[in-house]
Design a protein around this motif. Structure first.
Motif, PDB file in Angstrom:
ATOM      1  N   ILE A 435       0.831  -1.203   0.000  1.00 21.40           N
ATOM      2  CA  ILE A 435       0.000   0.000   0.000  1.00 21.40           C
ATOM      3  C   ILE A 435       0.861   1.248   0.000  1.00 21.40           C
ATOM      4  O   ILE A 435       0.609   2.192  -0.760  1.00 21.40           O
ATOM      5  CB  ILE A 435      -1.003  -0.042   1.179  1.00 21.40           C
ATOM      6  N   LEU A 438       2.497   1.840  -3.409  1.00 19.18           N
ATOM      7  CA  LEU A 438       1.590   2.422  -4.409  1.00 19.18           C
ATOM      8  C   LEU A 438       1.351   3.892  -4.131  1.00 19.18           C
ATOM      9  O   LEU A 438       1.465   4.735  -5.029  1.00 19.18           O
ATOM     10  CB  LEU A 438       0.249   1.674  -4.370  1.00 19.18           C
ATOM     11  N   ARG A 441       4.701   5.867  -4.659  1.00 15.94           N
ATOM     12  CA  ARG A 441       5.301   5.862  -5.980  1.00 15.94           C
ATOM     13  C   ARG A 441       4.559   6.802  -6.915  1.00 15.94           C
ATOM     14  O   ARG A 441       5.158   7.518  -7.685  1.00 15.94           O
ATOM     15  CB  ARG A 441       5.287   4.462  -6.573  1.00 15.94           C
ATOM     16  N   GLU A 442       3.261   6.823  -6.808  1.00 15.29           N
ATOM     17  CA  GLU A 442       2.518   7.655  -7.750  1.00 15.29           C
ATOM     18  C   GLU A 442       2.725   9.119  -7.473  1.00 15.29           C
ATOM     19  O   GLU A 442       2.355   9.958  -8.274  1.00 15.29           O
ATOM     20  CB  GLU A 442       1.041   7.278  -7.689  1.00 15.29           C
ATOM     21  N   GLN A 474      -3.543  11.318 -15.554  1.00 15.52           N
ATOM     22  CA  GLN A 474      -2.809  11.766 -14.379  1.00 15.52           C
ATOM     23  C   GLN A 474      -3.261  13.144 -13.932  1.00 15.52           C
ATOM     24  O   GLN A 474      -3.336  13.419 -12.753  1.00 15.52           O
ATOM     25  CB  GLN A 474      -1.316  11.798 -14.691  1.00 15.52           C
ATOM     26  N   GLN A 476      -6.167  14.186 -14.133  1.00 15.20           N
ATOM     27  CA  GLN A 476      -7.389  13.913 -13.382  1.00 15.20           C
ATOM     28  C   GLN A 476      -7.062  13.413 -11.987  1.00 15.20           C
ATOM     29  O   GLN A 476      -7.718  13.748 -11.019  1.00 15.20           O
ATOM     30  CB  GLN A 476      -8.209  12.831 -14.109  1.00 15.20           C
ATOM     31  N   GLU A 477      -6.038  12.591 -11.898  1.00 16.19           N
ATOM     32  CA  GLU A 477      -5.753  11.933 -10.628  1.00 16.19           C
ATOM     33  C   GLU A 477      -5.124  12.861  -9.621  1.00 16.19           C
ATOM     34  O   GLU A 477      -4.980  12.494  -8.459  1.00 16.19           O
ATOM     35  CB  GLU A 477      -4.824  10.744 -10.877  1.00 16.19           C
ATOM     36  N   LEU A 480      -6.859  13.331  -6.377  1.00 15.67           N
ATOM     37  CA  LEU A 480      -6.639  12.238  -5.445  1.00 15.67           C
ATOM     38  C   LEU A 480      -5.282  12.396  -4.784  1.00 15.67           C
ATOM     39  O   LEU A 480      -5.121  12.215  -3.583  1.00 15.67           O
ATOM     40  CB  LEU A 480      -6.722  10.913  -6.211  1.00 15.67           C
ATOM     41  N   ALA A 484      -6.387  12.596  -0.958  1.00 13.77           N
ATOM     42  CA  ALA A 484      -6.526  11.232  -0.438  1.00 13.77           C
ATOM     43  C   ALA A 484      -5.172  10.611  -0.128  1.00 13.77           C
ATOM     44  O   ALA A 484      -5.011   9.925   0.874  1.00 13.77           O
ATOM     45  CB  ALA A 484      -7.271  10.372  -1.447  1.00 13.77           C
ATOM     46  N   GLY A 487      -3.665  11.818   2.988  1.00 12.95           N
ATOM     47  CA  GLY A 487      -4.538  11.277   4.045  1.00 12.95           C
ATOM     48  C   GLY A 487      -4.191   9.833   4.333  1.00 12.95           C
ATOM     49  O   GLY A 487      -4.052   9.424   5.490  1.00 12.95           O
ATOM     50  N   THR A 488      -4.028   9.061   3.251  1.00 11.10           N
ATOM     51  CA  THR A 488      -3.675   7.655   3.430  1.00 11.10           C
ATOM     52  C   THR A 488      -2.361   7.522   4.177  1.00 11.10           C
ATOM     53  O   THR A 488      -2.246   6.731   5.136  1.00 11.10           O
ATOM     54  CB  THR A 488      -3.544   6.983   2.047  1.00 11.10           C
ATOM     55  N   ALA A 491      -2.820   8.430   7.761  1.00 11.96           N
ATOM     56  CA  ALA A 491      -3.568   7.402   8.494  1.00 11.96           C
ATOM     57  C   ALA A 491      -2.680   6.206   8.792  1.00 11.96           C
ATOM     58  O   ALA A 491      -2.686   5.677   9.921  1.00 11.96           O
ATOM     59  CB  ALA A 491      -4.789   6.972   7.684  1.00 11.96           C
TER      60      ALA A 491
ATOM     61  N   ILE B 274      -5.800  -0.647  -2.071  1.00 15.30           N
ATOM     62  CA  ILE B 274      -4.717  -1.122  -2.952  1.00 15.30           C
ATOM     63  C   ILE B 274      -5.220  -1.238  -4.378  1.00 15.30           C
ATOM     64  O   ILE B 274      -4.563  -0.786  -5.330  1.00 15.30           O
ATOM     65  CB  ILE B 274      -4.177  -2.469  -2.447  1.00 15.30           C
ATOM     66  N   ARG B 295     -10.885   6.992  -7.158  1.00 17.01           N
ATOM     67  CA  ARG B 295     -10.683   7.940  -6.074  1.00 17.01           C
ATOM     68  C   ARG B 295     -11.715   7.680  -4.963  1.00 17.01           C
ATOM     69  O   ARG B 295     -11.393   7.607  -3.791  1.00 17.01           O
ATOM     70  CB  ARG B 295     -10.851   9.363  -6.611  1.00 17.01           C
ATOM     71  N   LEU B 302     -10.120   3.906   2.826  1.00 19.54           N
ATOM     72  CA  LEU B 302      -9.436   4.560   3.945  1.00 19.54           C
ATOM     73  C   LEU B 302     -10.366   4.717   5.144  1.00 19.54           C
ATOM     74  O   LEU B 302      -9.988   4.436   6.289  1.00 19.54           O
ATOM     75  CB  LEU B 302      -8.925   5.932   3.487  1.00 19.54           C
TER      76      LEU B 302
END
Lengths: 768, 330
Positions: A435, A438, A441-442, A474, A476-477, A480, A484, A487-488, A491, B274, B295, B302
């Protein structure tokens, strides 16, 4: 917490910063593993800092004693050591009934340090052995996980196992026990096994066998390895993943491992004579058959051979299975021993072997002890398992089998949590690594496209062109990425921090008590050390005869031998059930019946643990019901468990307790002359009751010593001429001859019973 | 003086007379009981028989009596079980080598002998009592099912305890386990054989992974503990049902299900995260819609992880005294 810092650089592709990626990641790896070692070592030192450098609990005392013996007398004398201080009057052949790996390890370290002129006492080596080995376990886990998934996952797993309570429970400083070094051997053997399956080289297989040899010498849990590896091979065969690599690695490992394991005196011929080891030989035979059939198949690779191959394999499997069953029936192979059998038939031990069922670590496991020992890992390791099965290969079959079997065993027995913990760390390491890899890396391409646009133009045009294709997605992403993803990360950092504080808390509060030194805390937070155990054992060693025999319940046998240096009747090596039952019977009988047993066993002193004064719950009265049960198992005529309960089936010691209970030896020895415990005097604070039978006198024993907090009480068993004999003045010590004896002889006859002339007949005893 | 002598002689005479009478009567009784036992191993008793054989004095035999209520209208579920086990003991005794006429087995059904229940002041059924050859039954002469259990072996052990007659319970071997196992094996084999041309499902990793995960959840939530210890489903109190056992050494069945569900939610959340980030292989989203969906998925994941882990932590905290840490919820 090194875990959090580890993930980023190793998993990320930051070629931009460091050109030499390999060197950099090696540096990171070494740093993280060193930090994990240090963190693991440091978190295991609570007991040493709070108390002192001291051996803990029960079994470690025996290990320490035999290590000291070995260091003093040499290895061969140790192997031939007959210990007459234990299991009086039977004695114990220590060399043949012990796994010597632990003693050898610390003995070797001791020898090495002394060769380097570092004078260190063997006790300190014993105390710090387990924390040091926890670092080695972390490294072995790193290697194992790297083989399975990636180096990043390996670092996570190493950090997890360094501090996880499930493992530190058995490896804090001072808990000098087999498990401390065995988990390292376990993980390292598995690593080498995966390595050899992957490479199919004889070298790695022999390394596996050597590591297995070390494991066999260290812990009885080696049976887990010798069943799990064949299971792995068997499942690979079923899955049709037979290969020459597998064939070479298993056959070499099995033969060399078998020969090596039989060199341990305690193991001896078991590997070819008991059911626990039969899976390994069965799979070996099966693998041979499959190998032969495959070879035939390769000679003539045509269609019909394939049917023959499958059929032949099935027939061979059936034949091997039937052969093992038949040999078991004929008695050539011993059936499953009770301890192993109770893992499958969970009700077995309770009915047939109360001595196994009586040990608290043989109880089944509740969910809260899973959570206590593993915390966040307990709900993340299934994720790792999921991805291992989804992306299966030869090694991941192994880890899946390891996880499933270990989780079953841990569910059946609290103690086997220890074998579950490493695999949980491995799988959670994989999950966290996936997790975070990922998520982190992005970040890189987006960062690269936003910040280092210019620098990229300088040297890597082609890469830029390649990246163009997913560009619109990308952009668009990025939303995120902005919310997010951090946040991930936050967390998961919080989860990991919670994990590390939990581990520290659990190790500090639950697993760092030496249990021979107790601490109590007052209302103002001040600490009182209760050192009653050592006080009592010290008294024994100073004030009793060198060959005095001490009777106590088996829990304290090793400590009496280790600290008091006196002979014991039973100890924690519970090999002789009837002897233990005899001691239990003595404790459960009334005074006069107990005296018969005690004089039969030549007992000089009786030692009981009594926690009523300070509210210590692990004392002998609370364990007493097991003594009764074990005694009843061997002497059903004399001891009845029901007699020790009230009519309503309660276990009480107050006035309503059963009569048998209030008059048994254990009760009397615990409450004799007891007047402490606050108000009213004589109150039992452990059971919150007023003892029902008070102010009694002892006839056959006398109190010798009671420690400061009444925790240990020692009684001396009187000799036959010491009791029931009121003091008679010297003048009255003659018996007037009675009329029935003829008056022909005017001489007085001493020592004859009145009115029993038959005794005298034909035997003229002239004592004058 | 003479009177005394006379009295004495009289007493002896009457005594020996009654003694002889008694002996005859005893032999008669034992004979009758033996005949009964030859017919059925458990002698059904009504009030008269009970008084004659069990209560009235000339006896040199022990009597084990089970008081029960077998009629379906009485709704005594456990009575049937106890009866089966009791019958097993009685049969084992009757056909064993240690058979003597010093021990008999009897049974009183509530609907046939409610007077006996009243006489002995029994309010519950089933009860197994031992009437010793001499003297009155002591408290230990009624068997304690709660502690010893209702197994025939336990009954046999208790009888051995009370009467010194050793009964080796011969249980007709229970083939149901073996039969079930064979049946399962045959079914699986047949299934595989029927689908031998289409065994793709065996290669379905998803299925295996789900099975493995379910097994892990079951074990980690302490189902093994439930099976061995047999806790109640949940606890009923006056203030309402309690689902979570407050001690860390115990748990309820429902509680373990809750924990398994919480664990599973955390795992599902992590897998969602994931997968939304591209899975292990790191695939990129192909279209803006998919990106949006991913997303959303990752945020859901999460939230699942954080919320359910916090719940798990707070349940654990409520069970463990002095545990200081919590996350999101107290």
């Amino acid at each position: 917490m090194p875990t959090t810092t580890a993930a980023k650089p190793v998993n990320g592709h930051n070629q931009g910063i460091f050109h030499n990626t390999a060197g950099f990641s090696t540096l990171i790896t070494v740093t993280v593993l060193t930090l994990a070692w240090l963190a693991g070592f440091a978190s295991r030192l609570f007991a040493v800092i709070r108390f002192e450098s001291i051996i803990h609990e029960f079994d470690p005392w025996f290990n320490y004693r035999s290590t000291a013996y070995m260091v003093e007398h040499g290895f061969y004398n140790f192997l031939n050591w007959f210990d007459e201080r234990a299991w009086y009057p039977l004695g114990r052949i220590v060399g043949g009934t012990v796994y010597p790996g632990l003693m050898l390890t610390s003995g070797t370290i001791h020898w090495l340090l002394h060769a380097l002129n570092i004078p260190i006492h063997i006790r300190d080596i014993c105390v710090f052995l387990a924390p040091v080995f926890s670092g080695l376990t972390a490294i072995a886990t790193y290697l194992l996980t790297s083989e399975l998934w990636s180096r990043g996952a390996g670092l996570f797993a190493a950090c997890f196992i360094a501090i996880v309570p499930g493992y530190s429970s058995r490896s804090v400083a001072g808990s000098y026990d087999n498990e401390g070094i065995a988990i390292f051997a376990l993980q390292f053997t598995y690593y080498l096994w995966l390595k050899s399956v992957k490479s199919g080289s004889v070298f790695w297989s022999i390394c596996t066998a050597l590591s297995y040899f070390y494991m066999v010498s260290a812990w009885g849990g080696y049976v887990f390895i010798i069943n799990l590896i064949p299971l792995h091979v068997f499942v690979l065969l079923i899955m049709g993943r037979f290969s020459q690599r597998l064939f070479v690695s298993y056959t070499v490992f099995y033969i060399i491992g078998l020969v090596f394991s039989m060199q341990i005196p305690f193991v001896g011929f078991q590997p070819i004579r008991t059911s626990e080891h039969m899976a390994a030989s069965g799979v070996f035979a099966l693998l041979m058959v499959v190998g032969a059939l495959k070879y035939l198949h390769s000679l003539n690779p045509k269609g019909e051979w394939k049917q023959l191959l499958v059929l032949g394999t099935l027939v061979a499997a059936g034949a091997v299975f039937l052969a093992v069953v038949a040999l078991t029936y004929m008695g050539v192979i011993a059936p499953w021993s009770g301890r192993f059998y109770s893992l499958w038939d969970t009700g077995y031990a309770k009915i047939h072997i109360p001595i196994i069922a009586s040990v608290s670590e043989h109880q089944p496991t509740t969910w809260s002890s899973f959570f206590f020992d593993l915390h966040v890992l307990v709900c993340t390791f299934p994720v790792g398992l999921w991805y291992c099965i989804k992306n299966i290969n030869d090694e991941r079959v192994f880890v899946a089998l390891y996880a499933i079997s270990a989780v079953y065993f841990a569910g059946v027995m609290v103690r086997l949590m220890l074998t579950l913990t490493p695999v949980v760390c491995v799988l959670s390491g994989i999950a966290f690594s996936i997790i975070l890899e990922l998520v982190l890396r992005e970040d890189d391409p987006t960062q690269a496209s936003v910040e280092t646009e210019e620098s990229k133009n300088l040297y890597d045009k082609a890469g830029k062109v390649k990246k163009r294709v997913p560009e619109p997605a990308q952009t668009q992403e990025q939303g995120l990425g902005l919310y997010a993803r951090p946040g991930t990360v936050i967390a998961f950092m919080i989860l990991l921090m919670l994990f590390s504080v939990h581990c520290t808390w659990a190790t500090s509060n639950a697993y760092s008590s030496p249990s021979i030194v107790l601490a109590s805390y007052g209302n103002d937070g001040s600490r009182r050390i209760l050192d009653d155990f050592r006080e009592a054992y010290g008294w024994l060693s100073q004030n009793t005869a060198e060959d005095a025999r001490i009777m106590s319940w088996w829990d304290y046998g090793y400590q009496i031998a280790g600290m008091g240096n006196r002979t014991t009747l039973v100890d924690n090596n519970t090999w002789n059930n009837s002897h233990i039952a005899l001691v239990g019977k003595a404790m459960a009988s009334n005074e006069s019946a107990a005296y018969e047993i005690m004089s039969m066993l030549d007992v000089d002193y009786v030692l009981v643990i009594f926690g009523g004064a300070i509210g210590y719950s692990g004392d002998d009265i609370n364990k007493f019901i097991w003594m009764v049960r074990i005694a009843e198992g061997e002497h059903p005529k004399d001891i009845h468990e029901a007699d020790y309960f009230t009519e309503r089936g309660e276990y009480r010691i107050d006035a309503e307790g059963s009569k048998t209970m209030l008059n048994c030896l254990m009760y009397k020895l615990s409450y004799y002359r007891y007047d402490s415990g606050g108000s009213p005097p004589g109150y039992d604070r452990t059971r919150n009751a007023m003892p029902g039978n008070r102010g009694f006198k002892l006839t056959y024993l006398e109190e010798s010593y009671t420690t400061e907090h009444w925790l240990v009480r020692i009684y001396r068993v009187k000799k036959r001429d010491e009791f029931n004999r009121p003091r008679v003045p010297l003048a009255k010590r003659t018996i007037s001859t009675s009329n029935s004896i003829s008056k022909k002889t005017s001489k007085r006859r001493k020592g004859l019973l009145k009115n029993k002339p038959t005794v005298v007949k034909g035997k003229k005893m002239r004592l004058e | 003086m003479k009177f005394k002598l006379l009295l004495f002689v009289c007493a002896i005479l009457t005594y020996s007379k009654t003694h002889a009478q008694n002996r005859v009567k005893l032999e008669e009784k034992v004979q009758q009981l033996t005949d009964f036992t030859a017919k059925t191993s458990i002698i059904p008793l009504n009030l008269n028989r009970f008084k004659e054989y069990v209560k009235s004095p000339p006896r040199d035999y022990s009597f084990i009596v089970m008081f029960t209520a077998m009629a379906p209208s009485r709704r005594c579920a456990i009575c049937q079980h106890v009866y089966d086990e009791y019958l097993l003991v009685a049969n084992s005794f009757r056909y064993s080598q240690s058979y003597t006429n010093k021990l008999f087995f009897g049974m009183v059904d509530f609907d046939e002998g409610s007077d006996i229940f009243q006489m002995l002041r029994l309010n519950t059924a089933p009860v197994i009592m031992h009437f010793p050859a001499k003297g009155k039954p002591k408290p230990a002469d009624s068997m304690d099912f709660e502690r010893a259990g209702i197994h025939a072996e336990a009954i046999g052990k208790w009888i051995n305890d009370r009467t010194d007659v050793q009964i080796r319970v011969f249980r007709p071997p229970n083939y149901s386990g073996a039969v079930a196992f064979t049946l399962l094996f045959v079914l699986v084999a047949a299934f595989l054989y029927l689908r031998r041309n289409n065994l793709e499902f065996l290669y379905n990793k998803q299925m295996w992974a789900v099975a493995a995960l379910f097994f892990c959840f079951a074990m980690v939530s302490g189902q093994m503990w439930n099976q061995i210890r047999g806790p109640p489903f949940y606890h009923r109190t006056k203030s309402g049902p309690v689902y979570i056992n407050s001690g860390s050494h115990g748990q309820f069945v429902l509680e373990s299900y809750i924990v398994a569900a919480l664990n599973a939610a955390v795992v599902v959340g992590m897998i969602l995260m994931i997968e939304s980030a591209g899975g292990v292989k790191g695939t990129e989203a192909k279209s803006p819609q998919e990106g949006k969906k991913r997303r959303f998925q990752s945020v859901v994941g999460l939230v699942l992880v954080c919320v359910f882990f916090s719940l798990l932590l707070s349940v654990f905290r409520s069970k463990t005294q002095g545990y200081p840490y919590s996350f999101l919820f107290k």
